[in-house]
Design an enzyme around this catalytic site. Sequence first.
Site, mmCIF file in Angstrom:
data_model
loop_
_atom_site.group_PDB
_atom_site.id
_atom_site.type_symbol
_atom_site.label_atom_id
_atom_site.label_comp_id
_atom_site.label_asym_id
_atom_site.label_seq_id
_atom_site.Cartn_x
_atom_site.Cartn_y
_atom_site.Cartn_z
ATOM 1 N N LYS A 184 0.718 -1.048 0.004
ATOM 2 C CA LYS A 184 0.128 0.017 0.026
ATOM 3 C C LYS A 184 0.850 1.155 0.066
ATOM 4 C CE LYS A 184 -1.868 2.881 2.915
ATOM 5 N NZ LYS A 184 -1.533 4.126 2.065
ATOM 6 N N CYS A 292 14.049 11.174 6.210
ATOM 7 C CA CYS A 292 14.129 10.911 7.503
ATOM 8 C C CYS A 292 15.830 10.937 8.180
ATOM 9 C CB CYS A 292 13.551 9.371 7.850
ATOM 10 S SG CYS A 292 14.611 8.002 7.329
#
Length: 492
Positions: A184, A292
Amino acid sequence: MALLKEVRDYYGDLMLYINGDFKRSETDEYMDVMNPALDKAIARVPIATPEEVDEAVEAAVDAFERWRDVPVPNRVQYLFRMKEVLEANKEDIARIIVQNHGKHIDEARGEVRRAIENIETAIGVAYTLYKGEFMEQVAPLIDEYMVREPLGVFAIISPFNFPVMVPFWFLPYALAVGATIVVKPSEITPLPFYWVNKLIHDVGLPPGVVNVVYGRGEVGERLIKHPDVQGVAFVGSTRVAKKIYELTGRLGKRSLLQASAKNYAVVMPDADMDRAAANLISSFYGNTGQRCLANAVLVPVGDAYDKIVPKFIQLARQIRLGYGLDEDVDMTPMVSRSSMERVLKYIEIGLDEGAKLSLDGRNPKVKEYPNGYFVAPTVFEDVSIDMKIAKEEIFGPVASIIKADNLDEAIDMVNSTRYGNASSIFTSSGKAARVFRRGVKVGNVGINVGIAAPMAFFPFGGMKDSFFGVVHGQISSVEFFTDTKIVIERWW
Ligand code: NAD
């Protein structure tokens, strides 16, 4: 298959990929997929229905027993082909990443390269880590060995900021070891993986080995809750990671959750300041601060302050903003209007907290792209460790600068946040580097390196609120998708 030869205006509606077929969703809910430089819809992404999520899982369940029976050398051939089609189309994939995410074309190229490196590493894994262990004669006439077996169907849920690379931290390893998957992608940047999915289709994997559904959090949750899903490999925010950690704990499922960050870069007085400044600029402002591993807080130690801060601000001021497909620009827009608004809100918070705004990146004028979600490089000085702009993830081009008196104090600052994703030190002292490496509670350490991004054949680090679970992504995800069976065998 050639994906595209030029920038296209509109890509239409994305299709789900279930049991080897592209399928129009039955949903009545679609979201616009945006080009953030142009503030323009370039496609629509369906929010898959619960039945469609279940259908994708069932296809993966059906495929599992057959896929795990495919001999390893044959399974690996699909990965070789996957590498070939990605190599052949890498420039097109990079251009699609730019159109949906907004990042610079060079960063998009780097992202595709790292996805391919993960396929290469997974091929090696299939022949090495996956082969098990054997010890003859652990007792008279008794041998003992360990086999590694795939567990079944897994969910892979990815964030907006590396729409191609992050799914490949897991996908090739799952396939190499014989697991089947439902992916997903992020609902904000689904387009690049959609096109990669078309390439994966051309590889000719057995139907159901890879399935793809789209949607927001509730689609992800439905996927995780499906009784036949063994676990979830997730990358995204700490807020969602914690929710999934609790959910999978309650359901007794596996989870591997890489989460948010607030990374500190320490500069010692003995650092090579020109090199450090250039490296720091790319760390703080590359991908518009939406990595990140990006550093977000600069900690000059002692005299380093006067040597590094003016250089850093001067370079930040020179950064040219524009559209990522233009090779000449340095920095590109935020991924979405709401991300831009969040960053602007943090700049207000910094001012309210009493920090000094030494470089104000609000409302820059970018001539040809007046509607883009741009925020220019921003620098706060006089920041203190208890301010929100020092502690919370802003995920944008905002640098906070805090002075430290010595290395111990700098290490305490690195360790003061709830996160533990990455941290860097710039120094010419091996001793300082060693003290730093041992002292910081982070999973990825840079020594004279601003973005400490592990190669595919190392695990992707992360500690504290930046990671939940036991094994990490990239090579070590092999352990996540498998379990071991220990066999003790006697033949009289
Ligand atoms: P996000 O948490 O908002 O979304 C990530 C994914 O989770 C999306 O696909 C989203 O649809 C899905 N999701 C949302 N709610 C869910 C739920 N309840 N159940 C299941 N799935 C759900 O993150 P984002 O804004 O897309 O990505 C940015 C964040 O990701 C930043 O915090 C960044 O630091 C982090 N990140 C971490 C790493 C790492 O390796 N540590 C790498 C990249 C990004």
